[in-house]
Design a protein around this motif. Structure first.
Motif, PDB file in Angstrom:
ATOM      1  N   GLY A 207       0.831  -1.194   0.000  1.00  0.00           N
ATOM      2  CA  GLY A 207       0.000   0.000   0.000  1.00  0.00           C
ATOM      3  C   GLY A 207       0.862   1.238   0.000  1.00  0.00           C
ATOM      4  N   LEU A 208       0.279   2.360   0.428  1.00  0.00           N
ATOM      5  CA  LEU A 208       1.027   3.612   0.474  1.00  0.00           C
ATOM      6  C   LEU A 208       2.037   3.622   1.617  1.00  0.00           C
ATOM      7  N   GLY A 209       1.707   2.947   2.696  1.00  0.00           N
ATOM      8  CA  GLY A 209       2.602   2.886   3.840  1.00  0.00           C
ATOM      9  C   GLY A 209       3.357   1.583   3.896  1.00  0.00           C
TER      10      GLY A 209
ATOM     11  N   GLN B 269       1.309  -1.334   5.449  1.00  0.00           N
ATOM     12  CA  GLN B 269      -0.043  -1.571   4.951  1.00  0.00           C
ATOM     13  C   GLN B 269      -0.135  -2.865   4.159  1.00  0.00           C
TER      14      GLN B 269
ATOM     15  N   HIS C 264      -3.632  -3.840   2.605  1.00  0.00           N
ATOM     16  CA  HIS C 264      -5.078  -3.761   2.450  1.00  0.00           C
ATOM     17  C   HIS C 264      -5.644  -5.003   1.769  1.00  0.00           C
TER      18      HIS C 264
ATOM     19  N   VAL D 131      -1.290   7.999  -7.693  1.00  0.00           N
ATOM     20  CA  VAL D 131      -1.006   9.162  -6.846  1.00  0.00           C
ATOM     21  C   VAL D 131      -0.825  10.438  -7.651  1.00  0.00           C
TER      22      VAL D 131
ATOM     23  N   CYS E  63       1.525   7.859   7.076  1.00  0.00           N
ATOM     24  CA  CYS E  63       1.822   7.481   5.691  1.00  0.00           C
ATOM     25  C   CYS E  63       3.030   8.268   5.207  1.00  0.00           C
TER      26      CYS E  63
ATOM     27  N   GLU F 244      -0.837  12.185   4.838  1.00  0.00           N
ATOM     28  CA  GLU F 244      -2.212  11.731   5.013  1.00  0.00           C
ATOM     29  C   GLU F 244      -3.164  12.355   4.002  1.00  0.00           C
TER      30      GLU F 244
ATOM     31  N   THR G 134      -2.522  12.595   0.783  1.00  0.00           N
ATOM     32  CA  THR G 134      -2.463  11.619  -0.310  1.00  0.00           C
ATOM     33  C   THR G 134      -3.127  10.315   0.093  1.00  0.00           C
ATOM     34  N   ASN G 135      -2.935   9.914   1.330  1.00  0.00           N
ATOM     35  CA  ASN G 135      -3.445   8.644   1.826  1.00  0.00           C
ATOM     36  C   ASN G 135      -4.968   8.629   1.930  1.00  0.00           C
ATOM     37  N   PHE G 136      -5.535   9.666   2.543  1.00  0.00           N
ATOM     38  CA  PHE G 136      -6.965   9.672   2.845  1.00  0.00           C
ATOM     39  C   PHE G 136      -7.782  10.671   2.033  1.00  0.00           C
TER      40      PHE G 136
ATOM     41  N   ARG H 137      -4.742  12.453  10.295  1.00  0.00           N
ATOM     42  CA  ARG H 137      -4.559  11.445  11.336  1.00  0.00           C
ATOM     43  C   ARG H 137      -4.331  12.163  12.661  1.00  0.00           C
TER      44      ARG H 137
END
Length: 319
Positions: free
Chosen positions: A11-13, A16, A18, A95, A156, A160, A162-164, A210
């Motif tokens: 994932g992005l992190g 992660q 998912h 992204v 991330c 965040e 970009t993440n959320f 976050r």
């Protein structure tokens, strides 16, 4: 049953996964899907492939669930689409707007379903709110305030926003149907505030990020997801975390939904689109509209100034 190939477990992190945490159990539980193979894992009891090219050549899966790191994601989605497979892609679809455009072009050429995992828009409360808004319950909307805040968890590396960010931006666009013309972003204490100007004089304010120290929410859990829509005839408050029950056990705290969760509802829409031969409710155009707003917000944070979106770009994703 529609056969699914799982491609990637990142994932992005850095921490992660998912695919294992969200998509794999959702596909296994859904009556319309069966997991038929995996790329990047050999411990799932299904055929394992060393790379995506091999899997696309040898597997008879109709759907590819893409959950790769950001640098590999768009290329993998395009390859799957060009191989004639339907795609469910972890968010964000890509992204950058440039990569998202490439995915959108491949999806249009292939004629297959390409669904970004904007599963938050499938929350029951938001589905009801969208219907109510369309029927004129609050009149002409003039302002939306949104909060999408996650408690605890690992930050991330890409930020965040970009993440959320695509989650609440996508919901606001879906609720209102009005594209964004200008973006002004501010940040502090782990939260980014997006101030958006839409068509028809609509404005929206989205807080995304976050936070720490939130009580009664498991680390990394969604703490706040709510919307306040003000219109010419009234105000609508929507809590997208409800209806649900908070369960506290010896091992922690979790939310139990009163029905299918947002990921399960998203898979039902994916299955209906594939079997019905129609586009999914959410597609590459929606991902592109959301990522353009997020990109504009990043530029605004860098410059300290509002960023305008050109009319042709702000129209993307409009229903």
């Amino acid at each position: 049953m529609t056969r699914v190939l799982l491609a990637g477990f990142g994932g992005l992190g850095g921490g992660q996964d998912h695919q294992r945490a969200m998509y794999l159990p959702a596909f296994q539980a859904h009556p319309g899907f069966t997991v038929a193979g995996a790329v990047g894992a050999d411990d799932l009891g299904v055929p394992s492939y060393p790379d995506l090219d091999t899997a696309l050549a040898e597997s008879d899966a109709e759907v590819v669930s893409v959950c790769l790191p950001p640098g590999e994601r768009a290329k993998a989605i395009v390859a799957a689409l060009r191989a004639g497979r339907h795609v469910l892609a972890d968010k964000p679809l890509a992204v950058t707007a440039e990569d998202t455009e490439a995915v959108a072009a491949a999806a249009a050429e292939s004629g297959t379903v390409c669904m970004p995992a904007h599963h938050q828009r499938f929350a029951p409360a938001l589905r009801s709110a969208r219907t109510a808004l369309a029927s004129g319950r609050v009149g002409l909307p003039w302002n939306v305030q949104a909060d999408f805040l996650v408690a605890g968890g690992d930050p991330c590396p890409l930020g965040e926003l970009t993440n959320f960010g695509v989650y609440p931006v996508d919901v606001v666009l879906a609720l209102t149907g009005l594209p964004v013309r200008r973006v002004h972003a501010r940040a502090g204490d782990g939260v980014t505030l997006l101030l958006l100007d839409h068509d028809r004089a609509l404005t929206s304010a989205i807080a995304v990020g976050r936070i720490t120290g939130t009580a009664d929410v498991r680390p990394g859990g969604l703490a706040v997801h709510r919307y306040r829509i003000s219109g010419s005839n009234g105000v609508m408050n929507v809590d997208a975390t409800k209806p649900g029950a908070t369960l506290r056990t010896a091992t922690g705290v979790r939310t139990a939904w009163t029905g299918p969760d947002t990921v399960a509802r998203m898979l039902t829409e994916l299955h209906a689109a594939i079997t019905g031969g129609r586009p999914a409710e959410v597609g590459p155009a929606d991902a592109l509209a959301a990522i353009r707003v997020v990109e504009a917000a990043r530029r605004s944070l860098e410059t300290g100034r509002p960023v305008s979106l050109s009319p042709e770009h702000s129209q993307e994703g409009r229903k």
